[in-house]
Design an enzyme around this catalytic site. Structure first.
Site, short mmCIF file in Angstrom:
data_model
loop_
_atom_site.label_atom_id
_atom_site.label_comp_id
_atom_site.label_asym_id
_atom_site.label_seq_id
_atom_site.Cartn_x
_atom_site.Cartn_y
_atom_site.Cartn_z
NE ARG A 38 -3.58 0.07 2.63
CZ ARG A 38 -3.21 0.56 4.01
NH1 ARG A 38 -2.99 -0.28 4.81
NH2 ARG A 38 -3.65 1.89 4.39
CG ASN A 39 5.15 3.33 1.10
OD1 ASN A 39 5.53 3.91 0.09
ND2 ASN A 39 5.49 3.40 2.10
CB ALA A 40 2.27 5.88 -2.98
CB SER A 137 5.60 6.94 -0.52
OG SER A 137 6.73 6.51 0.41
#
Length: 164
Positions: A38-40, A137
């Site tokens: 889920r980290n961008a 992020s």
């Protein structure tokens, strides 16, 4: 229990060093920088580099970053932290950023991924190299959309181009 980060991912051609605070639970479990799906981070870097990263195996992602002049590390070497939120970090021990920076002859910018990294890391870098604070992020940083984050992160491209 103290949590410790990972070694730096850099080489002599690193032009931009991106520093996070300390890996979260998912990243520590995966033993990977930005290991939480889920980290961008990887999507943001795809946008900056105009190169696919998400579909790649982790080691190939790191190689691609290095090929483009991007290095990774964290401001904090280890700390007490229940969970993954930066707000829960207690008793942090800093990484030796200045020593690392001195080994990077092509370095043009230190970019901080998120407010905690910028606050702590800015003091440690102390004006030795230009710095840039980026919106985190992390999925916990929902104050900005992906597009808004990508717009700010795009500034990294100027430091990666051969003409700068």
């Amino acid at each position: 229990m103290r949590k410790a980060g990972f070694p730096p991912v850099v080489d002599a051609s690193t032009r931009v060093l991106i520093l996070g605070s300390l890996p979260g639970e998912a990243s520590l479990a995966a033993r990977q920088y930005y290991g939480n799906p889920r980290n961008a981070f990887w999507r943001l870097m795809e946008s900056v580099l105009d190169t696919p990263l998400v579909p790649l195996a982790y080691d190939d992602r790191l190689t691609t970053l290095l090929t483009h002049g991007v290095g990774l590390w964290d401001v904090i070497a280890e700390a007490e932290r229940p969970g993954s939120l930066d707000a829960a970090i207690r008793d942090p021990a800093a990484n030796d950023l200045l020593t690392l920076i001195e080994t990077l002859p092509a370095l043009r910018l230190v970019a901080f991924n998120g407010g905690t990294a910028a606050k702590l890391g800015g003091r440690l870098v102390g004006g030795r190299v230009p710095t840039l604070a980026l919106p985190s992020s992390s999925p916990a940083h929902a104050a900005r959309t992906f597009a808004q984050k990508a717009e700010t992160w795009s500034a990294l491209g100027a430091y990666l181009s051969a003409s700068t």
